[in-house]
Design an enzyme around this catalytic site. Structure first.
Site, PDB file in Angstrom:
ATOM      1  N   LYS A  85       0.863  -1.227   0.095  1.00 50.45           N
ATOM      2  CA  LYS A  85       0.011  -0.024  -0.033  1.00 50.45           C
ATOM      3  C   LYS A  85       0.809   1.104   0.031  1.00 50.45           C
ATOM      4  O   LYS A  85       0.634   2.256  -0.747  1.00 50.45           O
ATOM      5  CB  LYS A  85      -1.138   0.012   1.241  1.00 50.45           C
ATOM      6  CG  LYS A  85      -2.048  -1.206   1.101  1.00 50.45           C
ATOM      7  CD  LYS A  85      -2.736  -1.051   2.310  1.00 50.45           C
ATOM      8  CE  LYS A  85      -3.854  -2.694   2.427  1.00 50.45           C
ATOM      9  NZ  LYS A  85      -4.670  -2.629   3.451  1.00 50.45           N
ATOM     10  N   GLN A 114      -4.277  -1.805   9.872  1.00 51.84           N
ATOM     11  CA  GLN A 114      -4.562  -2.887   9.275  1.00 51.84           C
ATOM     12  C   GLN A 114      -4.997  -3.988  10.310  1.00 51.84           C
ATOM     13  O   GLN A 114      -4.713  -4.096  11.575  1.00 51.84           O
ATOM     14  CB  GLN A 114      -3.086  -3.423   8.877  1.00 51.84           C
ATOM     15  CG  GLN A 114      -2.862  -4.842   8.192  1.00 51.84           C
ATOM     16  CD  GLN A 114      -3.545  -4.484   6.826  1.00 51.84           C
ATOM     17  OE1 GLN A 114      -3.581  -3.333   6.308  1.00 51.84           O
ATOM     18  NE2 GLN A 114      -4.075  -5.642   6.051  1.00 51.84           N
ATOM     19  N   ASP A 148     -11.036   2.815   4.391  1.00 53.89           N
ATOM     20  CA  ASP A 148     -11.556   1.395   4.187  1.00 53.89           C
ATOM     21  C   ASP A 148     -13.046   1.049   4.059  1.00 53.89           C
ATOM     22  O   ASP A 148     -13.514   0.186   3.781  1.00 53.89           O
ATOM     23  CB  ASP A 148     -11.004   0.531   5.678  1.00 53.89           C
ATOM     24  CG  ASP A 148      -9.736  -0.150   5.691  1.00 53.89           C
ATOM     25  OD1 ASP A 148      -9.420  -0.390   4.398  1.00 53.89           O
ATOM     26  OD2 ASP A 148      -9.146  -0.369   6.424  1.00 53.89           O
TER      27      ASP A 148
HETATM   28  N1  GUN Z   1      -6.615  -6.982   6.356  1.00 56.12           N
HETATM   29  C1  GUN Z   1      -7.131  -7.926   5.406  1.00 56.12           C
HETATM   30  N2  GUN Z   1      -7.801  -6.672   4.333  1.00 56.12           N
HETATM   31  C2  GUN Z   1      -7.940  -5.601   5.162  1.00 56.12           C
HETATM   32  C3  GUN Z   1      -8.434  -4.480   4.660  1.00 56.12           C
HETATM   33  O1  GUN Z   1      -8.956  -4.197   3.557  1.00 56.12           O
HETATM   34  N3  GUN Z   1      -8.328  -3.378   5.447  1.00 56.12           N
HETATM   35  C4  GUN Z   1      -7.674  -3.473   6.598  1.00 56.12           C
HETATM   36  N4  GUN Z   1      -7.511  -2.228   7.466  1.00 56.12           N
HETATM   37  N5  GUN Z   1      -7.095  -4.664   7.379  1.00 56.12           N
HETATM   38  C5  GUN Z   1      -7.337  -5.699   6.231  1.00 56.12           C
END
Ligand code: GUN
Length: 297
Positions: A52, A96, A119
């Site tokens: 990311k 995350q 998100d």
């Molecule tokens: N863990 C797995 N996928 C995601 C996501 O899209 N966002 C976040 N914050 N954690 C994740």
């Protein structure tokens, strides 16, 4: 012949359209800022957040990464969240998932400023999505919707079976696909661990979306001839490779490919789309917070 959707190519198109938005923001002296917060050192999460951050760099976004030790207290994380809520250079951020067991992820989500919740997981944003007025569409469901659009597969009137009811993928995706809007209007069935005869539900579907986190759960025998198969799963399974593992989806690709008219590979299908849609939400957040009108793709 089965058509394989190239998620990398579709994601590249999204990024290229977003570049024009980033340029418009730059004309107004705005650089979209995205922060990633990682608590602990889960290897898969480390990989995801570093990708990311790399995306931010490549797109000219202001990427900031905050890492807290696995033993960090909830209060330390809440302080980080408060700082990010107050930071005018950060337009969007995410914590995350998963977080260590002593931290309540729902409480974490409640503390994130909904305007920066790229998100789309804050309860207020979940409510807006369910109500049909999303602020930020969650990245993976939005990515699946864009992939279908790019492959010219209109869910309208189709029977869609989603395998998996997670808050990150299954539930928001079901809501997106049943909305009375372009990219929606499907009849949606959601399967989960208590579903009786899941194969009957997947066999009855025009579009099967596997998002359950179980390696190769869905195989060709569970599909109707000509089904569209979208595989959201990314599972590490032990293998005799340099890393000691390989990535497989929630779909058994070999047998599914024989039945499907369209299929997404793992890796290189939904994964790159999730990352592209996070950039999308960050650019959207920056435009909204800075009062700059941008023409989002
Ligand atoms: N863990 C797995 N996928 C995601 C996501 O899209 N966002 C976040 N914050 N954690 C994740």
């Amino acid at each position: 012949m089965t058509r394989v959707i190239d998620g990398n190519a579709v994601a590249e198109d999204v990024r290229s359209d977003l570049s024009a938005c980033v340029d418009s923001l730059a004309d107004a002296d705005v650089v979209p800022g995205l922060a990633t917060v990682l608590v602990g050192n889960d290897p898969a999460s480390e990989t995801y957040v570093s990708m990311k951050q790399r995306d931010c760099e490549e797109m000219g976004l202001n990427g900031v990464h905050v890492e807290l030790e696995a033993e960090a207290s909830p209060e330390e994380l809440y302080d980080t969240i408060e700082d990010l809520n107050a930071d005018p250079e950060i337009h969007g951020y995410l914590v995350q998932d998963p977080v260590p067991d002593h931290i309540d992820y729902d409480e974490v989500l409640r503390r994130i400023d909904p305007a920066k919740d790229v998100d789309g997981f804050h309860p207020a944003n979940v409510g807006r999505l369910v109500g049909g007025n999303p602020r930020f569409k969650p990245c993976t469901p939005h990515g699946v919707q864009k992939l279908l659009e790019a492959a010219e597969i209109d869910p309208e009137g189709k029977d869609v079976t989603i395998v998996g009811r997670s808050s990150i993928v299954g539930k928001p995706l079901a809501n997106l696909l049943l909305q009375k809007t372009d990219g929606g209007n499907a009849t949606v069935t959601v399967c989960h661990s208590r579903t009786v005869d899941m194969a009957a539900k997947t066999r009855g579907a025009d579009i099967v979306i596997a998002a359950v986190g179980v390696p190769e759960l869905v195989d060709g025998s569970m599909l109707s001839e000509g089904a569209v198969v979208i595989d959201v799963g990314v599972n590490r399974v032990e293998a005799d490779t340099e890393k000691g593992y390989e990535l497989v989806g929630d779909v058994e690709y070999e047998s599914a490919e024989g039945k499907a008219s369209v299929i997404t590979p793992v890796p290189g299908g939904v994964g790159p789309m999730t990352r592209a849609m996070l950039l999308y939400n960050t650019v959207k957040a920056a435009g909204e917070q800075e009062g700059v009108t941008i023409d989002l793709p």
